[in-house]
Design an enzyme around this catalytic site. Structure first.
Site: not given
Ligand code: PNS
Length: 166
Positions: A23, A47, A96, A134
């Protein structure tokens, strides 16, 4: 595309449970690409996290302290709505491996549909970081493995303290 007079603002969203050196690599490079980078922790995740939102935000703030154009925040609800509230023109994500691509493509297209003009910019993870997640860091440290060099030192200390308490 919403754009601030001060230049292009990008959001780097994620769970950051906790921040890894992968990150941090994306943050460092993103901070050079954009005028302002907002690293933002998702609040409404399903989660069960190891660290609370406040703990994750605190670790992020300490880690990004050397970068003057990087801010740490958290958000609820749709990322596309949050990006508009923060007047951001771009979402930054790291990729990645090919396995990340499918999910990232879906999210980028959905966000574009929700907010046309909001661009998602992908940075390829540096070779040294492409295996770090993570989830794996938490698994390795909880099983007694060495995680030095995978997360910032302050995060390693907090992980050790947290895993010992469990
Ligand atoms: O670190 P992560 O878990 O890969 O991050 C995922 C994240 C936070 C980018 C994604 O879950 C998100 O944007 N969630 C917010 C809810 C949302 O907008 N959902 C529709 C996205 S297409």
């Amino acid at each position: 595309m919403a754009q601030q007079q001060t230049g292009v603002v990008a959001i780097y969203p994620g769970s950051f449970d906790p921040i890894t050196n992968g990150h941090l690599d994306v943050i460092e490079r993103g901070a050079r690409l954009f005028d302002r980078l907002i690293v933002s922790v998702l609040r409404n995740e399903a989660k069960a996290p190891l660290f609370t939102i406040d703990e994750r935000v605190e670790m992020l703030r300490e880690t990004v302290a050397p970068y003057p154009n990087v801010e740490v925040d958290s958000f609820n609800g749709l990322l596309a709505d949050y990006a508009m509230r923060r007047e951001a023109g771009a979402i930054l994500r790291g990729i990645r491996a090919i396995s990340d691509y499918e999910n990232e493509l879906q999210m980028a297209l959905m966000n574009r549909r929700l907010q046309p003009g909001l661009e998602t910019v992908f940075l390829l993870a540096g070779e040294t970081f492409s295996f770090i997640s993570s989830r794996l860091v938490k698994e390795v440290i909880s099983l007694g493995g060495n995680i030095s060099g995978l997360v910032p030192p302050l995060v390693e200390q907090r992980l050790r303290a947290r895993i010992q308490l469990q």
